[in-house]
Each structure stands twice: as C-alpha cells, then as structure tokens.
Design an enzyme around this catalytic site. Sequence first.
Site, PDB file in Angstrom:
ATOM      1  N   GLY A 327       0.798  -0.867  -0.605  1.00  0.00           N
ATOM      2  CA  GLY A 327      -0.387  -0.030  -0.389  1.00  0.00           C
ATOM      3  C   GLY A 327       0.738   1.174   0.143  1.00  0.00           C
ATOM      4  N   GLY A 330       0.394   9.101   3.347  1.00  0.00           N
ATOM      5  CA  GLY A 330       1.045  10.579   2.702  1.00  0.00           C
ATOM      6  C   GLY A 330       2.628  10.119   3.635  1.00  0.00           C
ATOM      7  N   PHE A 331       2.866   9.009   4.327  1.00  0.00           N
ATOM      8  CA  PHE A 331       4.109   9.271   4.510  1.00  0.00           C
ATOM      9  C   PHE A 331       4.976   8.266   3.444  1.00  0.00           C
ATOM     10  CE2 PHE A 331       1.228   5.063   5.569  1.00  0.00           C
ATOM     11  CZ  PHE A 331       1.775   4.595   5.452  1.00  0.00           C
ATOM     12  N   GLY A 332       4.641   8.005   2.870  1.00  0.00           N
ATOM     13  CA  GLY A 332       5.479   6.657   1.649  1.00  0.00           C
ATOM     14  C   GLY A 332       4.793   5.214   1.831  1.00  0.00           C
ATOM     15  N   VAL A 334       4.876   0.727   2.019  1.00  0.00           N
ATOM     16  CA  VAL A 334       4.436   0.139   2.967  1.00  0.00           C
ATOM     17  C   VAL A 334       4.559  -1.296   1.743  1.00  0.00           C
ATOM     18  CG1 VAL A 334       3.068  -1.696   3.685  1.00  0.00           C
ATOM     19  CG2 VAL A 334       3.243   0.608   4.450  1.00  0.00           C
ATOM     20  N   ASP A 446      -5.914   9.829  14.384  1.00  0.00           N
ATOM     21  CA  ASP A 446      -6.175   9.880  13.511  1.00  0.00           C
ATOM     22  C   ASP A 446      -6.460   8.382  12.948  1.00  0.00           C
ATOM     23  OD1 ASP A 446      -6.140  10.267  10.644  1.00  0.00           O
ATOM     24  OD2 ASP A 446      -3.580   9.789  10.344  1.00  0.00           O
TER      25      ASP A 446
END
Length: 621
Positions: A327, A330-332, A334, A446
């Site tokens: 997947g 917004g962080f990067g 997986v 979140d």
Amino acid sequence: MSQMKHSIRLLYIFLVLFIGSVSGSLYEDCAPQHCGNDINISYPFFVGGLQRSYCGYPGFELQCNFNGLPSVLNISGTNYSVNDINFQQKSMRLVHAPTSTCPLDIRNITLDSDSQLVGVFPAGLTSELIFLTECSKEVPNNMTEFRIGSCDPDVMLVMLGDDEHLEMAKELCTNVVVAPVEVPGDQVVVGGNYTEVMKRGFTMSWSAPGCNQCEQSGGRCGWIDSQFRCLCPSSIDVKDTCPVGDTSKKQGRTNKKQVILVTALCVGFVIILVVIILCFLWKLKQRRKTKNSSNVENFLKNHEFLAKRYSYLQVKKMTSSFQVKLGQGGFGCVYRGVLSNGNLVAVKILNKLKGNNEDFINEVASVGKTSHVNIVSLVGFCFEGNKKALIYEFMPNGSLEKFIYNQASSSINQLGWEKLHEIAIGIARGLEYLHIGCNTRILHFDIKPHNILLDQDFSPKISDFGLAKLFPKQRSMISMSRMRGTPGYIAPEVYSRNFGQVSHKSDVYSYGMMILEMVGGKKNIEVGDNHTSEIYFPHWIYKKIELDEELGLRSNSSDKENEMARTMIIVGLWCIQTNPLNRPTITKAIEMLEGDLESLEIPPKPYLSSPSKLVGSSLTD
C-alpha cells in the site's frame, strides 16, 4: 567565510560604481538645477532632493523655495537665506534673520581649514558683530556695548573692528559669537539697530581648486570618497579632468561597451549571490538534519528496549529489494517482508517525514510502549541517515477501508453485521488501552478505517501512530498549536478551541465517525439513493433512528443484525456530539455496544457537518 564576505563587498562596490556611471549617470546626476530664483545651482553646492550629495561639497546643501522666498543654506548649524549667488564671480550674499528679539540662536561661521571651500569676506565692507554672554568682568568703556535686557541671560552687543578686541572679549565672557555683517566703514552700531544691520547680510566668496579645469574639459565637479572628482559624460571612471575631443561616435561605442560590461557584472553578481544563498540554505538544512538526527539517535539510545534496530541493508534484504508493495500513504509506501525466522512483516518506508523526524519518534515511542491484542505490534525499525523504516507484524487482510467502502466486491460478504460489531468493539478496546491502559496516556488523533488493520481472523488492530500525542495520566487536557488529523474525522475542538479542550474525547469523535461509516458502508458524504446532492450521513441516519424507520442499509438482515446496526448507529451518534462533555468515554462506548438496544437513549441531533469532501491526507501541527 570572511573572504567570501570581502569578495561580496568588493563586488558590490564595483557594481555601484559601474551601474552608477553607465552612460555617464554620475555626470547626469550632477546636472545644474534651478533653485527658486531660476539660478542654476552647481558645485560646490547641491540642491537637496534634486541632486545627489556627491554633486557638492559636504554641508553645502541648498534647500530651495519655489514659492518666491529665498533659498536656504545651512552653515555651522545656522540657516542663512541666499539672496543672491554668482557662479562667475564665485560669490553669494547671505542673510541671517534672527528668529526673535534675542539673538542667542546665532552661531559662529566656521569652515574646515583643510577644506577646498574657503569663505572670504570683502575687505572694507565686512565687519563683525560680537554677541557676549556669561561675562565675568565689566566690559571696558572703550568697547561699545549695548545691553539687550529682554534676553536671559542678558546679552551685550559690541561692534569690534580688529582681532585685538575679539581676544579681549573672549577673556571677559564665556560665550562669544561672531556674526559677519556688511556696513560702511564709518557707520557705528548704536542702540538696538543691530537687527537692521544683520538684515543687510554679507557677501561670501568661495574657491574650488580643480573645478575650472574639469569644467573646461567637459566634465562636472563632484566630491567622492572625501576628495574632489571630475565626472565625465562618457567614462566609467572619475578623474581629475575629462579627455578632450571625444566624438559622439566614440562615446556611443564606449557606452555600448559599458552596457555590456555592466550587464555581465550584474549577471555575475546575481549568480554569485544565488550560489551563496543556496550554499547557506544547504548548510543550514544539513545542520538541522544533523541536529535532528542526533536528537533521534539520543532518543533511540535511551529507548533501546522498544524494538529491534535493523540496518537499511537488512531492510532491503527482508523485502527482496522492495518487490511486493502492500500500500501507499502520505508517509510513503508499505512493502511485504520476511524475517530470518520466516515470519511475515509489513515494512513501512518513511520518506515524507516532518523536518524534525517527529512522525518517526511518535511511531516508535507510541507503538513500542504498547502491547495489546488490538494494537499493531512494532517488530523493529531502521534509522540510517535519511533511510527510515518501521517494521510491523504482517496483517494479511489489510485495512478495514477496503471492506466497508466497496459494497460490490466479494470481500464484503465476509463481514456480516456480527463481525462488524466485533470489529467496532475491538477498535474501542484498543483505544481504551491507549487512553487508560498504558503508563503514559496516548491520543491517536487519526482514527479512521484506513488505519485499522485486520489479521487473518479479521480482528482489528490500530496502526499508524505518526500523529499521536503522549502525555501523563494526571493530565486530562492537552495543548496543541495547530490542527492535526484527517478531515472528516477531526473533532470540532481540534480545529477550534471554541468547542472545548482537546482530550481523549477527540479520539472518541473520530471513532464515532468511523462507526457510522462502517454502518453505512460509505463515506459520511453522499449517502442515500439520491446522489444529485450531498447528504450528510449522520443527519440522514439520525432521522431514520428518530422516526424508527427501516434503515435500508443492507438487505437480508435478521432482527438481531438490525439491532446491532441500530446499536452501532446510536453509539456513533453519541460519540460525534459537538460538545466533548456530551460524548461518552471510550469505556462507556464499549458498555453501550455490548448492552441492550432498549437501554440506549437517542442522543441530541449533531448539528455540525463533516468538513466538505476533504477526506484525503492527514494534517499535522
């Protein structure tokens, strides 16, 4: 660094000289200017506001009056009206008009003995009025005196004609002011007519060595770098004289070369300046990175017990060079990985962190301190330069999001109302552990379907603690500088303190919004049969519950399943109350989900709608 500053300074000086002298701009700046009485003013004087200061001698600035009044020249702190000026004879007539009947504002006219501008008073016509104050002795009778009684202290006015009397006056009185006046040689000042004498003014002449030669060579006189300069019309230099015989053709070629040269210098200066700024910003960025990395290293050293540390080479090996992508957020991204013992893991590569690595520290600090069946487990992490990764236990069924938003998929059939009810309770138990079960209270900030992972048995686990906040149990409220979370799930008090204080009830709000989405099977926007306009699901479903109407959410539901759905809806509506005080704690929400439907009261109707369609990336403070 000092050499760089010195180079910049030299380059700046050269540019000022070159740019200022393109096409003889220094020469043009010092063109004669009209001053009140239509007399063209030039060196050694310069017109304030119309000419640059280097067009005249320092201190000889003329303030022009264009309303018929004389222009003003300030000498030694005293303003003199310029009644006449003659540049051919190099002389001017000045008048000092006292501002009151007491002449204490008169100042001595003093000129620098080393200056190239020397005042000369014509012999036979110019005399001196001496004003004496603070006299310690009686003035001798041979000195004509007139006492002005209106002044305090009294002022004695004396007419003197030689230096001997002046020296005598200085011995008698502390303050001696000499004012030049012009009177016939046989006239004596008597009584109080000194003001009439001063109104006649006096003539002052000047000399300006070198200026005649400069003007004869076609230049204009100026004063640059504390010395006389000749400003030439077609030269980039300032000299003592200008080259004679320049033709317009030669000047045109020179001007063209000047433009090219100055343009090149300007471009070079801009390039050098940009490079210097970029180097400075790069060094500043590197310094911040080094400092942030040092802070993270200190944190990891003090928290070695949280999880195992892996090198980036090990991360690359366990993911087979990042072959299988699970997947992206917004962080990067997986990726699926395999540990040396054969266990599957999910490797989260962090490539879009905040500048101070706060997201990374939040994840390690939050998840590393937890151990609960409904919280995802942190297996390890990697922090190596700009390479950062978090390694979690592998969740084969992915996130809850794909099971509740796509009703057409076959996977939706795996989640009946009973399983959705179990998932809702499991998520709540995970939140309860974060809020009251840990030594340090953790707020997630979140909670949303995307951050709920499902294991092989579809048991939920809360993940993604990048926006989490840790604070002691003794505190029930926390402070935040800005909003954080995902639009659509953010509690009202998080984006506006007018609704209350931020607390664990903020997570309860997000949980309630998520529960309603689980029931509706879609986002809380655009729910219902009619999609021609937006329908806010909490308002729509509240009306159904209030009127005890058929929900019509999913077909073929038993009475027990309908009760579960209604229970989840009522709990969700309680959790999204605008006032945090009206929301239940997450522990109370669990009791309501596990209790009887008949025991639940219908909450007040929520009057706030979701913040538009912004349901994408998370916001951080």
